[in-house]
Write a protein that holds these residues in place. Structure first.
Motif, mmCIF file in Angstrom:
data_model
loop_
_atom_site.group_PDB
_atom_site.id
_atom_site.type_symbol
_atom_site.label_atom_id
_atom_site.label_comp_id
_atom_site.label_asym_id
_atom_site.label_seq_id
_atom_site.Cartn_x
_atom_site.Cartn_y
_atom_site.Cartn_z
ATOM 1 N N ARG A 1 4.672 -12.067 -7.630
ATOM 2 C CA ARG A 1 3.890 -10.856 -7.945
ATOM 3 C C ARG A 1 3.703 -9.872 -6.990
ATOM 4 N N GLY A 2 4.784 -10.063 -5.951
ATOM 5 C CA GLY A 2 4.808 -8.777 -5.126
ATOM 6 C C GLY A 2 4.288 -9.121 -3.645
ATOM 7 N N CYS A 3 3.903 -10.322 -3.231
ATOM 8 C CA CYS A 3 3.075 -10.478 -2.149
ATOM 9 C C CYS A 3 4.076 -10.889 -0.915
ATOM 10 N N ASP A 4 4.210 -9.978 0.070
ATOM 11 C CA ASP A 4 5.252 -10.386 1.165
ATOM 12 C C ASP A 4 4.328 -11.354 2.274
ATOM 13 N N LEU A 5 4.835 -12.738 2.191
ATOM 14 C CA LEU A 5 4.361 -13.637 2.946
ATOM 15 C C LEU A 5 4.788 -14.009 4.218
ATOM 16 N N ARG A 6 5.833 -13.166 4.826
ATOM 17 C CA ARG A 6 6.612 -13.449 6.010
ATOM 18 C C ARG A 6 5.568 -12.992 7.385
ATOM 19 N N ASP A 7 4.591 -14.106 7.465
ATOM 20 C CA ASP A 7 3.668 -13.735 8.263
ATOM 21 C C ASP A 7 3.118 -14.971 8.606
ATOM 22 N N PRO A 8 2.491 -14.958 9.987
ATOM 23 C CA PRO A 8 2.050 -16.423 10.523
ATOM 24 C C PRO A 8 0.811 -16.872 9.562
ATOM 25 N N LEU A 9 0.212 -16.153 9.016
ATOM 26 C CA LEU A 9 -0.994 -16.554 8.152
ATOM 27 C C LEU A 9 -0.388 -17.212 6.622
ATOM 28 N N TRP A 10 0.825 -16.760 6.393
ATOM 29 C CA TRP A 10 1.478 -16.981 4.941
ATOM 30 C C TRP A 10 0.408 -16.923 4.044
ATOM 31 N N SER A 11 0.080 -17.569 2.967
ATOM 32 C CA SER A 11 -0.374 -17.026 1.919
ATOM 33 C C SER A 11 -2.200 -16.981 2.366
ATOM 34 N N ALA A 12 -2.473 -17.319 3.558
ATOM 35 C CA ALA A 12 -3.910 -16.924 4.011
ATOM 36 C C ALA A 12 -3.945 -15.340 3.988
ATOM 37 N N LYS A 13 -2.709 -14.745 4.240
ATOM 38 C CA LYS A 13 -2.911 -13.248 4.463
ATOM 39 C C LYS A 13 -3.510 -12.379 3.370
ATOM 40 N N VAL A 14 -3.130 -13.005 2.123
ATOM 41 C CA VAL A 14 -3.389 -12.423 0.837
ATOM 42 C C VAL A 14 -5.030 -12.569 0.747
ATOM 43 N N LEU A 15 -5.692 -13.464 1.331
ATOM 44 C CA LEU A 15 -7.114 -13.610 1.534
ATOM 45 C C LEU A 15 -7.719 -12.075 2.013
ATOM 46 N N LEU A 16 -7.032 -11.558 2.964
ATOM 47 C CA LEU A 16 -7.335 -10.622 3.696
ATOM 48 C C LEU A 16 -7.024 -9.192 2.679
ATOM 49 N N GLU A 17 -5.987 -9.303 2.100
ATOM 50 C CA GLU A 17 -5.342 -7.883 1.527
ATOM 51 C C GLU A 17 -5.632 -7.816 0.039
ATOM 52 N N THR A 18 -5.447 -8.718 -0.636
ATOM 53 C CA THR A 18 -5.570 -8.776 -2.201
ATOM 54 C C THR A 18 -5.859 -10.002 -2.647
ATOM 55 N N PRO A 19 -7.135 -10.292 -2.286
ATOM 56 C CA PRO A 19 -8.019 -11.623 -2.670
ATOM 57 C C PRO A 19 -8.187 -11.845 -4.386
ATOM 58 N N ASP A 20 -8.157 -10.523 -5.147
ATOM 59 C CA ASP A 20 -8.434 -10.738 -6.546
ATOM 60 C C ASP A 20 -7.080 -11.270 -7.225
ATOM 61 N N LEU A 21 -5.979 -11.020 -6.309
ATOM 62 C CA LEU A 21 -4.612 -11.611 -6.949
ATOM 63 C C LEU A 21 -4.555 -13.274 -6.894
ATOM 64 N N ILE A 22 -5.064 -13.478 -5.694
ATOM 65 C CA ILE A 22 -5.324 -15.044 -5.692
ATOM 66 C C ILE A 22 -6.298 -15.825 -6.803
ATOM 67 N N ARG A 23 -7.365 -14.951 -7.128
ATOM 68 C CA ARG A 23 -8.227 -15.536 -8.341
ATOM 69 C C ARG A 23 -7.513 -15.450 -9.689
#
Length: 216
Positions: A27-49
Motif C-alpha cells: 500500500r505504498g509504505c517504505d519500510l527500509r528503516d530500523p523501525l521497520w513497520s513501527a515507522k508507520v505508527l509515526l507516519e500513517t497510523p490510520d493505514l495500520i488500522r
C-alpha cells in the motif's frame, strides 16, 4: 483464563492475520528503516488500522499488532522521549482494537465466527538492533538485561488492552526463558512464544561458527 481457550472450545481452528509489513509495503509504505513497520505508527497510523480491518473482513480471527519492532529504546534512538515511545507502543494496540471493534459492530460479521482478539507482537531484542541478529540470537546479554529491555514494552502493551502477547520469532532459548520469567510479573497476562528455527529441533541461535545446539 487464556483468551483463546473459550474460542477454541467452540472453534477448532483459529485463523491469524497475514503479514502486516508486506501489506503495508503493497500500500505504498517504505519500510527500509530500523523501525521497520513501527515507522508507520509515526507516519500513517490510520493505514495500520485499515490493514487490520481488511484482515478481519478477509476472515482473520486475530490481529497481531504493529509492535514487533516498536520498543522504547528504538523510538528513543529516533529522538522521542520515553513517554512518547510508550504512547506509540500503546497506539499499536489501540489501532488493532479500533479495527476489531469496527468489524464486530456489524452483526453480519458474527455468523459462525468468534469475536476477534488482539495479540500484541513482542519481537526479539535483535529486531531493535536492526542488524540481522534477530536471526542469530548472538546478543551477548544476560537474562536480567533481556528482562529489563522487554519489561516496559510488555507493560505498555498490556496496559493498552491487548488480549494476549505474541512473543514472536525468538532465535534463542535464552530470550524465551527471559520472557517467561518476566511474564510472572504480569500474572493476569497470557502469551504464546514462537521461535525462528533452523529445523524441527533447533533454534536459529549460533555460537561462533558452531551449529545450533538449543533444542526447541
Amino acid at each position: 483464563m487464556n483468551p483463546l481457550t473459550p474460542i477454541l472450545r467452540r472453534h477448532p481452528i483459529i485463523l491469524l492475520d497475514g503479514a502486516l509489513a508486506t501489506e503495508l509495503e503493497q500500500r505504498g509504505c517504505d519500510l527500509r528503516d530500523p523501525l521497520w513497520s513501527a515507522k508507520v505508527l509515526l507516519e500513517t497510523p490510520d493505514l495500520i488500522r485499515q490493514v487490520h480491518l481488511d484482515y478481519f473482513l478477509a476472515g482473520a480471527d486475530g490481529a497481531i499488532t504493529a509492535s514487533y519492532q516498536a520498543t522504547v529504546a528504538g523510538f528513543m534512538r529516533r529522538g522521542l522521549s520515553s513517554t512518547e515511545a510508550i504512547a506509540l507502543i500503546q497506539r499499536s494496540v489501540r489501532l488493532a482494537i479500533e479495527a476489531r471493534d469496527a468489524f464486530w459492530a456489524d452483526p453480519a460479521n458474527h455468523a459462525g465466527r468468534p469475536r476477534p482478539f488482539v495479540a500484541a507482537s513482542v519481537g526479539p531484542y535483535g529486531a531493535f538492533l536492526a542488524d540481522g541478529s534477530e536471526y542469530r540470537g548472538d546478543y551477548g546479554l544476560s537474562e536480567a538485561a533481556l528482562i529489563e529491555f522487554h519489561r516496559p514494552r510488555l507493560a505498555a502493551l498490556l496496559a493498552a488492552g491487548a488480549d494476549i502477547l505474541a512473543c514472536e520469532t525468538l532465535p534463542c532459548l535464552a530470550e524465551a526463558q527471559a520472557l517467561a520469567r518476566l511474564l510472572a510479573e504480569f500474572p493476569d497476562a497470557s502469551a504464546w512464544i514462537s521461535f525462528s528455527a533452523r529445523d524441527g529441533a533447533h533454534t536459529c541461535h549460533e555460537i561462533g561458527r558452531a551449529s545450533c545446539r538449543e533444542r526447541v
